[in-house]
Write an enzyme that holds these catalytic residues in place. Structure first.
Site, short mmCIF file in Angstrom:
data_model
loop_
_atom_site.label_atom_id
_atom_site.label_comp_id
_atom_site.label_asym_id
_atom_site.label_seq_id
_atom_site.Cartn_x
_atom_site.Cartn_y
_atom_site.Cartn_z
N ARG A 192 0.84 -1.21 0.00
CA ARG A 192 0.00 0.00 0.00
C ARG A 192 0.86 1.25 0.00
NH1 ARG A 192 -4.91 -1.95 4.06
NH2 ARG A 192 -5.32 -3.85 2.88
N ARG A 217 1.84 1.30 10.26
CA ARG A 217 1.42 1.63 8.90
C ARG A 217 2.64 1.57 7.99
NH1 ARG A 217 -3.22 4.10 7.46
NH2 ARG A 217 -3.64 4.58 9.63
N GLU A 233 -6.97 -1.06 14.96
CA GLU A 233 -7.54 -2.00 13.99
C GLU A 233 -6.55 -3.11 13.64
OE1 GLU A 233 -8.56 -0.19 10.24
OE2 GLU A 233 -8.47 -2.13 9.23
N SER A 287 -10.41 -6.20 9.42
CA SER A 287 -11.55 -5.50 8.87
C SER A 287 -12.36 -6.52 8.08
CB SER A 287 -11.04 -4.38 7.95
OG SER A 287 -12.06 -3.47 7.68
N ARG A 306 0.44 -6.28 12.55
CA ARG A 306 -0.21 -5.68 13.72
C ARG A 306 -0.41 -6.70 14.84
NH1 ARG A 306 -4.33 -0.96 11.40
NH2 ARG A 306 -2.66 0.26 10.44
#
Length: 422
Positions: A260, A275, A347, A350, A389
RNA sequence: GGAGAGAUGGCCGAGUGGUCGAAGGCGCCUGACUCGAAAUCAGGUGUGGGCAUAGCUCACCGGGGGUUCGAAUCCCUCUCUCUCCGCCA
């Protein structure tokens, strides 16, 4: 992609529902284009029918050369007209497609209405956030001190927002991948997939990354794209297919790296690996009937929760509000894991129900029974779970006063017996 | 990278300019026969679009373009697959 017919016939309702996502949807141009398309298609088809009728004349016995010449001239004139009309239709359809592909999904009636993440609704929570009797460290402090996370090396070989795992860190990544895959395959009944991480443009359009979010994607040469999630190749496994209804639900789980660009998130989560441009994730994907998608979505969330429970990581389940759900999603639950170091929830998974939005873009259908008409499937997917994560969560939740980190029990068989990383 | 062959409906496979949305077979569905099943026989069986929607009509033979009054069929091009050679984890 939304059903054009439905949108046009329920213009106000669709506009209202889309507006809950924030901003306002102006659907008038769409309605106008749809009407123009209808006229253009009808006109073109009539011209084609005319030419077809004419061409029968060539086959009739005893056509005189003069008659043939007349037919030829007449048919040629219609042919030229058809060329113009076809261009007209293509032009309108391309514009229609452009509008449709850039329209997000309709939020599900049960998706809470809200403007931002602040309006997300906690559905349930599991576990008690850990209270440490010493100052909690954040994952990068722990990871660097233990020599298992190397941000400096990553900066040198790739740049900012990358990470190198070393030693027990690399082993932890591998252990988590195996642990999660094993659980979803053996206990939850998913079929393991190892997909390409480079996909073509059609895949990216099919799941909704393109055309709108092109700035988020890493684009390789030859019109190939690095996947931002295994959802892309795995969902597209059945692009342009009609599945046998008796096979549903089809359940896949895939481990893959995710790439990403994180465009537009400058200054956010700059430290550590919360991130990053590349992380690994285990992703679950389901293809279901419209009737079962809600239940299958709930079940998929539970499957993701099982991972966190087995690892002893406290979390809460959030129902994302209309202003926070993803572009293609109709409904979405986030799993947020508690991080003592960061002092809050983050988070880690998802889980979304896309209903027929992706299926329509990618043309994924199923035949309910032999002889029946094909219908669009519903697609559902969710992380089960994001591995980077998870490592953050393990480091921060299982840290000890001396900076060492306990390996969760469930993971020890996968860690070659290592019980503590020091 | 070089040389050659190919891509047709759920599958196999015919079709080299109009009568072809496409023979034949397999599969599937319905009916007959049967106590039932198998076998057999008869009929049906692609997808999408448009409209005045029990119907009519248009498109689709890997993608795109061209020739032609007319293209599954001829030409160009791209993609993919297969075979051989080279290279390679």
């Amino acid at each position: 992609m939304l059903d054009l017919k439905y949108v046009v016939e329920h213009l106000d309702e669709v506009a209202d529902r889309l507006s809950t996502r924030g901003g306002r949807a102006d659907l008038e141009p769409l309605k106008d284009l749809a009407a123009r398309r209808r006229l253009a298609v009808t006109t073109r088809d009539q011209a084609r029918a005319d030419q077809k009728a004419l061409s029968d004349g060539f086959r009739q016995p005893g056509v005189t050369p003069e008659r043939r010449e007349g037919l030829r001239a007449e048919s040629k004139a219609i042919g030229e007209r058809i060329t113009v009309l076809e261009a007209d239709v293509s032009d309108i359809e391309a514009r229609l497609q452009d509008v449709l592909l850039n329209l997000p999904n309709l939020p599900h009636p049960t998706t809470p209405v809200g403007a931002s993440a602040d309006d997300n609704v906690e559905v349930r929570a599991w576990g008690t956030p850990r209270t440490l009797d010493f100052p909690a460290k954040e994952h990068w402090e722990l990871g660097e001190a233990l020599g298992i996370l190397d941000f400096e090396a990553a900066r040198k070989i790739s740049g900012a927002r990358f990470v190198v795992y070393r030693g027990a860190g690399a082993r932890l990544e591998r252990a988590l991948a195996s642990f999660m895959l094993d659980m979803h395959v053996a206990r939850h009944g998913y079929t393991e997939i190892l997909p390409p991480v480079l996909v073509n443009r059609d895949c990216m359009v099919g799941t909704g990354q393109l055309p709108k979010f092109v700035e988020e994607a890493y684009i390789a040469t030859d019109d190939l794209y690095l996947i931002p999630t295994a959802e892309v190749p795995v969902t597209n496994l059945h692009r342009e297919e009609i599945l046998d209804g008796s096979r549903l639900p089809v359940k896949y789980v895939a481990y893959s790296p995710c790439f990403r660009r994180e465009a537009g998130s400058h200054g956010k989560d700059v430290k550590g690996m919360t991130r990053v441009h590349q992380f690994q994730k285990v992703e679950m994907v389901k293809f279901t009937t419209p009737e079962t998608s809600c239940d299958e979505h709930e079940a998929l969330v539970r499957d993701a929760e099982d991972v966190l429970q087995a690892l002893g990581l406290p979390y809460r389940v959030m129902s994302l509000c209309t202003g926070d759900i993803g572009f293609s999603a109709s409904k979405c639950y986030d799993l947020e894991v508690h991080l003592p170091g960061q002092g809050g929830y983050r988070e880690i998974s998802s889980c979304s129900n896309f209903e027929d939005y992706q299926a329509r873009r990618a043309s994924i259908r199923y035949r309910p029974a032999p002889g029946e008409k094909p219908r669009f499937v519903h697609t559902i997917n969710g992380s089960g779970v994001a591995i980077g994560r998870t490592i953050i969560a393990i480091l921060e939740n299982y840290q000890q006063a001396d900076g060492s980190v306990l390996v969760p029990d469930a993971l020890r068989p996968y860690m070659g017996g290592i019980e503590v990383i020091r």
